[in-house]
Design a protein around this motif. Structure first.
Motif, mmCIF file in Angstrom:
data_model
loop_
_atom_site.group_PDB
_atom_site.id
_atom_site.type_symbol
_atom_site.label_atom_id
_atom_site.label_comp_id
_atom_site.label_asym_id
_atom_site.label_seq_id
_atom_site.Cartn_x
_atom_site.Cartn_y
_atom_site.Cartn_z
ATOM 1 N N GLU A 48 0.854 -1.144 0.002
ATOM 2 C CA GLU A 48 0.022 -0.010 -0.024
ATOM 3 C C GLU A 48 1.030 1.074 -0.173
ATOM 4 O O GLU A 48 0.742 2.145 -0.952
ATOM 5 C CB GLU A 48 -0.958 -0.077 1.361
ATOM 6 N N HIS A 49 1.969 1.488 0.825
ATOM 7 C CA HIS A 49 2.428 2.632 1.172
ATOM 8 C C HIS A 49 3.881 2.489 0.767
ATOM 9 O O HIS A 49 4.807 3.491 0.809
ATOM 10 C CB HIS A 49 2.377 3.029 2.454
ATOM 11 N N CYS A 50 4.520 1.494 0.264
ATOM 12 C CA CYS A 50 5.842 1.265 0.439
ATOM 13 C C CYS A 50 6.261 0.196 -0.747
ATOM 14 O O CYS A 50 5.757 -1.026 -0.949
ATOM 15 C CB CYS A 50 6.365 0.381 1.632
ATOM 16 N N ARG A 51 7.438 0.424 -1.321
ATOM 17 C CA ARG A 51 8.272 -0.231 -2.567
ATOM 18 C C ARG A 51 9.369 -0.790 -1.846
ATOM 19 O O ARG A 51 10.097 0.217 -1.277
ATOM 20 C CB ARG A 51 8.373 0.428 -3.687
ATOM 21 N N THR A 52 9.729 -1.958 -1.803
ATOM 22 C CA THR A 52 10.968 -2.445 -1.223
ATOM 23 C C THR A 52 11.844 -3.046 -2.440
ATOM 24 O O THR A 52 11.364 -4.067 -2.816
ATOM 25 C CB THR A 52 10.849 -3.398 -0.064
ATOM 26 N N LYS A 88 -5.146 8.506 -7.448
ATOM 27 C CA LYS A 88 -4.332 7.694 -6.429
ATOM 28 C C LYS A 88 -3.746 6.535 -6.844
ATOM 29 O O LYS A 88 -3.307 5.674 -5.975
ATOM 30 C CB LYS A 88 -5.259 7.452 -5.090
ATOM 31 N N ALA A 89 -3.752 6.450 -8.200
ATOM 32 C CA ALA A 89 -2.733 5.139 -8.467
ATOM 33 C C ALA A 89 -1.131 5.597 -8.336
ATOM 34 O O ALA A 89 -0.969 6.622 -8.333
ATOM 35 C CB ALA A 89 -2.791 5.268 -10.230
ATOM 36 N N VAL A 90 -0.405 4.366 -8.050
ATOM 37 C CA VAL A 90 0.736 4.780 -7.906
ATOM 38 C C VAL A 90 1.683 5.329 -9.138
ATOM 39 O O VAL A 90 1.589 4.678 -10.235
ATOM 40 C CB VAL A 90 1.669 3.570 -7.321
ATOM 41 N N ILE A 91 2.431 6.297 -8.999
ATOM 42 C CA ILE A 91 3.408 6.701 -10.371
ATOM 43 C C ILE A 91 4.659 6.578 -9.922
ATOM 44 O O ILE A 91 5.479 6.848 -10.900
ATOM 45 C CB ILE A 91 2.758 8.131 -10.625
ATOM 46 N N GLY A 92 4.949 6.289 -8.786
ATOM 47 C CA GLY A 92 6.606 6.087 -8.516
ATOM 48 C C GLY A 92 7.173 6.459 -7.068
ATOM 49 O O GLY A 92 6.058 6.603 -6.374
ATOM 50 N N THR A 93 8.217 6.543 -6.871
ATOM 51 C CA THR A 93 8.648 7.022 -5.606
ATOM 52 C C THR A 93 9.334 8.335 -5.960
ATOM 53 O O THR A 93 9.621 8.958 -6.925
ATOM 54 C CB THR A 93 9.964 6.160 -5.097
ATOM 55 N N PRO A 94 9.300 9.033 -4.524
ATOM 56 C CA PRO A 94 9.479 10.477 -4.581
ATOM 57 C C PRO A 94 10.944 10.880 -5.271
ATOM 58 O O PRO A 94 11.300 11.615 -6.161
ATOM 59 C CB PRO A 94 9.709 10.759 -3.082
ATOM 60 N N GLU A 95 12.037 10.176 -4.815
ATOM 61 C CA GLU A 95 13.489 10.049 -5.270
ATOM 62 C C GLU A 95 13.615 9.441 -6.863
ATOM 63 O O GLU A 95 14.125 10.217 -7.661
ATOM 64 C CB GLU A 95 14.283 8.715 -4.874
ATOM 65 N N TRP A 139 16.180 -3.885 -3.120
ATOM 66 C CA TRP A 139 17.509 -3.949 -2.746
ATOM 67 C C TRP A 139 17.715 -3.412 -0.853
ATOM 68 O O TRP A 139 18.346 -2.597 -0.643
ATOM 69 C CB TRP A 139 18.561 -2.936 -3.274
ATOM 70 N N SER A 140 16.683 -3.957 -0.360
ATOM 71 C CA SER A 140 16.737 -4.072 1.204
ATOM 72 C C SER A 140 16.078 -2.665 1.576
ATOM 73 O O SER A 140 16.262 -2.344 2.739
ATOM 74 C CB SER A 140 17.813 -4.581 2.146
ATOM 75 N N ARG A 141 16.008 -1.842 0.703
ATOM 76 C CA ARG A 141 15.404 -0.381 1.018
ATOM 77 C C ARG A 141 14.093 -0.082 0.848
ATOM 78 O O ARG A 141 13.728 -0.611 -0.309
ATOM 79 C CB ARG A 141 16.592 0.726 0.311
ATOM 80 N N ASN A 142 13.354 0.424 1.925
ATOM 81 C CA ASN A 142 12.056 0.771 1.551
ATOM 82 C C ASN A 142 11.804 2.261 0.941
ATOM 83 O O ASN A 142 12.454 3.135 1.364
ATOM 84 C CB ASN A 142 11.313 0.739 3.059
ATOM 85 N N PHE A 143 11.004 2.396 0.009
ATOM 86 C CA PHE A 143 10.743 3.668 -0.539
ATOM 87 C C PHE A 143 9.193 4.130 -0.239
ATOM 88 O O PHE A 143 8.305 3.171 -0.180
ATOM 89 C CB PHE A 143 11.020 3.742 -1.983
ATOM 90 N N GLU A 144 8.971 5.193 -0.168
ATOM 91 C CA GLU A 144 7.690 5.792 -0.063
ATOM 92 C C GLU A 144 7.095 5.671 -1.516
ATOM 93 O O GLU A 144 7.724 5.591 -2.321
ATOM 94 C CB GLU A 144 7.552 7.398 0.224
ATOM 95 N N LEU A 145 5.650 5.754 -1.587
ATOM 96 C CA LEU A 145 5.173 6.052 -2.787
ATOM 97 C C LEU A 145 4.415 7.100 -3.221
ATOM 98 O O LEU A 145 3.775 7.833 -2.137
ATOM 99 C CB LEU A 145 4.249 4.680 -3.035
ATOM 100 N N VAL A 146 4.441 7.747 -4.285
ATOM 101 C CA VAL A 146 3.916 8.715 -4.776
ATOM 102 C C VAL A 146 2.834 8.285 -5.665
ATOM 103 O O VAL A 146 2.880 7.513 -6.376
ATOM 104 C CB VAL A 146 4.738 9.800 -5.587
ATOM 105 N N ARG A 147 1.597 9.087 -5.226
ATOM 106 C CA ARG A 147 0.293 8.747 -5.829
ATOM 107 C C ARG A 147 -0.273 9.710 -6.869
ATOM 108 O O ARG A 147 0.235 11.040 -6.595
ATOM 109 C CB ARG A 147 -0.875 8.070 -4.929
ATOM 110 N N CYS A 148 -0.932 9.276 -7.802
ATOM 111 C CA CYS A 148 -1.437 10.317 -8.764
ATOM 112 C C CYS A 148 -2.384 11.317 -7.989
ATOM 113 O O CYS A 148 -3.173 10.984 -7.172
ATOM 114 C CB CYS A 148 -2.251 9.561 -9.710
ATOM 115 N N GLU A 149 -2.261 12.654 -8.228
ATOM 116 C CA GLU A 149 -2.954 13.627 -7.594
ATOM 117 C C GLU A 149 -4.595 13.121 -7.493
ATOM 118 O O GLU A 149 -5.345 13.678 -6.762
ATOM 119 C CB GLU A 149 -2.691 14.982 -7.941
ATOM 120 N N GLU A 150 -5.102 12.854 -8.742
ATOM 121 C CA GLU A 150 -6.522 12.539 -8.861
ATOM 122 C C GLU A 150 -7.099 11.257 -8.517
ATOM 123 O O GLU A 150 -7.800 11.064 -7.445
ATOM 124 C CB GLU A 150 -6.794 12.769 -10.386
#
Lengths: 162, 616, 251
Positions: free
Chosen positions: C189-193, C208-215, C195-206
């Protein structure tokens, strides 16, 4: 060079274009490809299609890290080199018009390629809302067919030779 | 001192030669890495002390030189000008040498070398077979100069070839001369040096790079190390001449970080050469500029491969790349680059100085000049030997090497480093040159020569080298990485007596895939240790596979230790020595080895004085 | 220039490699470490072909098609006995390395290998060390992963085999390009993992589909020179909005 013209006030959002596009962009008849053209009923009596504008300074091309978007000099279309594409999907996010998609079913990036110079959508448009021509056809004269409102503006697509 | 013309260099040389008193006594103490390990620094210090006590500091000079090659007998001391050769000299001997040899001219017998064949004591360096069968073109200066002294090198004629080339020889003529000399790359490839230079000179692209490969990685080989430590200026001069010929202004020496003395002496040499105007901008006032950077490698065997070396120089992972486009056109940083080995570069000044015609007289039809070999293994005299190309292996092993250790029988000689091959007795009369060794299924490589006696198991030898390569493969391409893993696995099976006769067919098929499919020369030659032993010692493989026997008594799973009752005196030496406590028996009674506990370590065999241990 | 591949005459431009010319002409050559998006590498040794030339006096050679530059008059054979032997040998070795990879199993089967003739690796993973992940990561400008060690010990990982450093943007390009699916990642739901690292997820402003990680979005915005505001919505929402905008300006 021929261009793909969109005349929104002739569009009935019948979605023939979408179906035609899906059909020609799939090799497997049991799987419909993601349509590169989308028809929308915006409000009552207001319809339009939306498809790639083949921008000169395309955001999708800029966002691609592997130069997988290449101009076809013959058609003026910006095409996806699927062999090169690494499916990072950044082009689908970067396009300000949302006209480049990821097709999960085929694992391909779906983008209008003007069907190599013979766009299926235009051929199947019953109302000339989509036309592939040097210039758009004039509105029919009264009495010729069912009268249509005059065209105040035309959207054109196709890479312009500026 | 900054020399601004070749004439100034000539004047400096004559001045230095005049200053050098011909008959002044010199004690040369070898300070190559081998002798350093044997404690030569303390020997030099003891000499200094002894000279001081005898007030001879002014009259006698101590010279710490580079490697003399006879490392087996170090620390070595040679008294010049007489050439008296003392071996295994200890600090305590210094006083006696000064008092007897220097003051009274007497020879100290206990420090002399005894010929293992004739049992004769030999006084002079020139009489020792190890030396007098050699032809020391490249290595000769080592014993006569302090490698940290540019003046010593100049006194012995150094940099004169460079001086002459810079003013009076066109680069094309330099290349012609090197081509004509027949010099071939000494790093293992054996490619014509002159042709390599010519292609690089003609290649489009600037700048062009000169690289010296000093990433010597073959186990047991240390000729490049000894050259860089003992005569770095010869390498530097060779590189400057090469740079002039090719049109390069940047040079690199890629040297292993495990060679600290080589790095140190090289850096001293480079600094001195710059100070003397022999390196840097406007060399000897000729307008030609060239400088050399030293880059230290991390000790990966694969970085001795030219393209992996260049990748490493660029700061990338040391992995080879395809050479369909040659490095002379697209090498370091994708620019034309000429890479030669240390020994190749060291040959260049001699060729220019003495001429290609003179050089061509040494060696065979297609392999000219000399080659330095690192002679090791079961021979009496180990060390570095420089011999003319074409000398039979037999002469190197039995005349220079003094024969097999402990009078045992010769079995095989491994040439060319880990990816070379093992040659049997029948190959001993073959002339040593690039092509003959390759035809015989081995190779010249960088010049390792490992002699093996009848107690060596060839399956075990092949396994050893395959294991070395397994650990050193870069892992980029599948045939080398995965092939070596499987090859090692198969050899392990054979040495346990497992697997059928079909194993050998499997090995041969795999070797062929590796030879044809691998990316670089290391991978393509990796099967050599197996292929050559299979070619010459197939019976031994079959003995393991069919009879479950290791004829040489090496492979632990296939051997048993037992006591020969007639010979055993019950001395309990073996019983005490056995780390596994596998030997039982009372004093003065025949002992027994419990083969279930025995670990086949061989200690009982080594300690038994009565030949009462049987291995079968 | 003109060359012959499997008795067919084909046209090539100077600077091209054999593999791309063959592929363009529909001639199939198997390759595992090749991808048009990255520089050719020559590690898998599967694209071996046999070449000769009228001027070579009958000499033939085995070369990797991915790295061999085209040459006028070159005669290329992609399916000789020698080629077959080396490819089969390579696949046999790879099958011992990765017995569980269906890609390798299928390829090996095409070369008549049902089961490896070698000793399978103990505790095998799916990585064939083709290096595509490393090269694509470098290509997108992250260089977050590399090969570690050498020879049989070699593996692909992040520095010190721990957790991905800040260099990793969590774009999944490495996992997507991997031909054997050897790079593990997960998305909740909120996290992509990865290489053992957790990434937040950015969602479409409209939607709410996942569009990538902030980085990831930050990185791609920077490298493309586009404003970060380009990377805020999914394609479907953008498309609908744009349609409505067209209608507004055209009616």
């Amino acid at each position: 060079m021929k261009q793909l013209f969109v005349t929104p006030n002739r569009c009935t959002a019948c979605r023939n274009c979408e179906v035609a596009c899906s059909f020609v962009h799939t090799s497997d008849p049991t799987v419909l490809a993601f349509p590169r053209v989308r028809a929308y009923a915006i409000s009552e009596n207001t319809n339009t299609v939306n498809l790639c504008l083949q921008c000169d300074d395309a955001a999708c091309k800029k966002s691609c890290p592997v130069e997988a978007l290449v101009w076809n000099a013959k058609t003026g279309a910006l095409e996806v080199d699927l062999g090169r594409c690494i499916r990072c999907l950044m082009c689908t996010i970067a396009c300000p018009f949302g006209n480049i998609h990821f097709d999960k079913r085929t694992n391909e990036i779906a983008k209008c390629d003007l069907c190599q110079g013979d766009p299926a959508c235009a051929k199947f448009c019953p109302t000339l809302a989509l036309e592939y021509a040097e210039k758009p056809s004039p509105d029919p004269k009264p009495g010729e067919v069912k009268p249509l409102p005059p065209i105040p503006w035309m959207l054109f697509t196709g890479k312009q030779s500026r | 001192m900054h020399l601004t013309s070749p004439e100034a260099l000539k004047r400096l040389k004559s001045q230095l030669v005049r200053q050098r008193k011909e008959n002044k006594s010199v004690i040369t103490v070898c300070a190559g890495t081998g002798c350093v390990a044997c404690g030569c620094a303390a020997v030099s210090a003891a000499f200094r002390e002894a000279l001081k006590e005898n007030h001879l500091e002014e009259k006698v000079e101590i010279k710490t030189t580079g490697c003399h090659g006879f490392c087996e007998r170090g620390p070595l001391v040679v008294m010049r000008p007489e050439g008296i050769f003392y071996q295994r000299v200890k600090p305590a001997d210094a006083k006696q040498i000064v008092e007897k040899t220097i003051k009274q001219g007497k020879v100290i017998e206990k420090l002399l070398y005894r010929d293992p064949q004739t049992k004769q004591l030999l006084t002079y360096e020139k009489d020792i077979p190890f030396y007098n069968k050699q032809e020391r073109l490249i290595f000769g200066m080592n014993g006569h100069m302090d490698p940290t002294s540019i003046q010593d090198y100049i006194t012995l004629g150094g940099y004169q070839a460079l001086g002459r080339v810079l003013v009076s020889v066109h680069p094309d003529e330099v290349i012609e001369e090197v081509k004509k000399s027949g010099l071939r790359g000494r790093g293992g490839g054996g490619f014509s040096t002159g042709r390599k230079w010519a292609s690089c000179r003609q290649a489009e692209g600037e700048p062009k790079y000169i690289i010296c490969n000093a990433d010597e990685g073959d186990p047991g080989a240390f000729m490049d190390r000894s050259l860089l430590e003992g005569n770095p200026h010869a390498v530097v001069e060779g590189m400057i001449i090469g740079a002039y010929a090719i049109g390069s202004h940047d040079g690199y020496v890629y040297v292993r970080n495990e060679y600290p003395l080589a790095v140190k002496n090289l850096n001293i040499a480079l600094a001195a050469a710059r100070e003397y105007g022999l390196l840097g901008a406007d060399i000897l006032g000729s307008g030609f500029s060239f400088d050399i950077t030293v880059s230290r490698g991390g000790g990966a065997f694969v970085c001795g491969e030219s393209t992996a070396l260049m990748a490493s120089l660029e700061g990338k992972i040391g992995e080879p790349r395809a050479k369909y486009i040659h490095t002379v056109e697209c090498g370091l940083w994708e620019k034309p680059s000429t890479l030669n080995n240390v020994e190749t570069w060291a040959n260049v000044p001699t060729i220019i100085e003495k001429g290609a015609d003179w050089y061509r007289k040494i060696g065979t039809e297609n392999s000219k000049g000399t080659k330095v070999f690192a002679l090791t293994g079961k021979v009496n005299n180990t060390g570095l030997v420089e011999v003319p190309m074409g000398i039979p292996l037999r002469e190197i092993i039995f005349d220079i090497g003094g024969g097999i250790l402990d009078g045992r029988a010769f079995k095989a000689v491994q040439t060319g480093g880990p990816s070379g091959g093992c040659l049997p007795e029948s190959a001993l009369n073959l002339p040593v040159d690039f092509d003959t060794l390759t035809e015989a299924g081995s190779m010249m490589g960088s010049g390792g020569l490992i002699v093996m006696d009848d107690r060596t198991c060839m399956v075990d030898v092949a396994k050893y080298f395959i294991h070395f390569l397994l650990e050193e493969s870069c892992g980029k391409c599948v045939p080398c990485r995965e092939g070596l893993r499987q090859l090692h696995e198969m050899l392990e099976e054979i040495s346990r007596g497992e697997g059928g006769v079909g194993t050998l067919d499997g090995i041969e098929r795999l070797c062929s895939v590796m030879e044809q499919g691998s990316l670089c020369a290391l991978g393509r030659s990796a099967p050599n240790p197996v292929m050559s032993t299979l070619r010459y010692f197939r019976d031994e493989y079959l003995a393991h596979l069919e009879a479950h026997r290791c004829p040489a008594g090496v492979c632990k799973a296939l051997i048993n230790y037992s006591v020969i009752e007639e010979n055993c005196t019950g001395c309990v030496v073996c019983k005490r020595a056995c780390p596994a406590e596998a030997i039982t028996g009372e004093k003065n009674q025949v002992h027994k080895i419990n083969s279930e506990i025995c670990t086949r370590c061989g200690i009982c065999l080594a300690v038994c004085k009565f030949d009462a241990i049987l291995v079968e | 220039m003109q060359l012959t591949i499997d008795k067919r005459s084909v046209v090539a431009r100077k600077g091209e490699y054999l593999l791309e010319v063959a592929q363009r002409n529909g001639i199939e050559i198997p390759a595992l470490c090749h991808h048009p998006a990255v520089e050719p590498w020559g590690g898998c040794r599967l694209c071996m072909v046999e070449i000769t030339h009228p001027d070579w006096k009958g000499w033939t050679g085995l070369v990797t098609a991915c790295l061999y530059p085209v040459q006028d008059g070159l005669i290329v054979s992609t399916d000789t006995k020698k080629v077959h032997q080396v490819r089969a040998g390579v696949l046999d070795l790879l099958l011992a390395r990765c017995p569980g990879s269906s890609l390798i199993q299928n390829l090996a089967r095409q070369y008549g290998i049902e089961e490896t003739s070698f000793t399978p690796r103990k505790a095998p993973d799916l990585c064939i060390l083709c290096g595509l992940c490393i090269r694509i990561c470098e290509k997108i400008g992250a260089s977050a992963i590399s090969s570690i060690g050498r020879g049989v010990e070699k593996l692909v990982s992040v520095p010190y085999e721990t957790v991905a450093t800040a260099a990793c943007v969590g774009c999944l390009s490495c996992a997507n390009i991997c031909p054997t699916g050897a790079i593990a990642f997960s998305e909740s739901e909120h996290c992509r993992t990865i290489w053992s690292r957790n990434f937040e997820l950015v969602r479409c402003e409209e939607c709410k589909a996942v569009i990538g990680t902030p980085e990831q979005l930050e990185h791609f915005a920077r490298r493309s020179g586009l404003d970060r505001s380009y990377f805020t919505k999914c394609d479907s929402c953008r498309n609908r909005e744009a349609a409505a905008r067209f209608v507004r300006v055209t009616f």
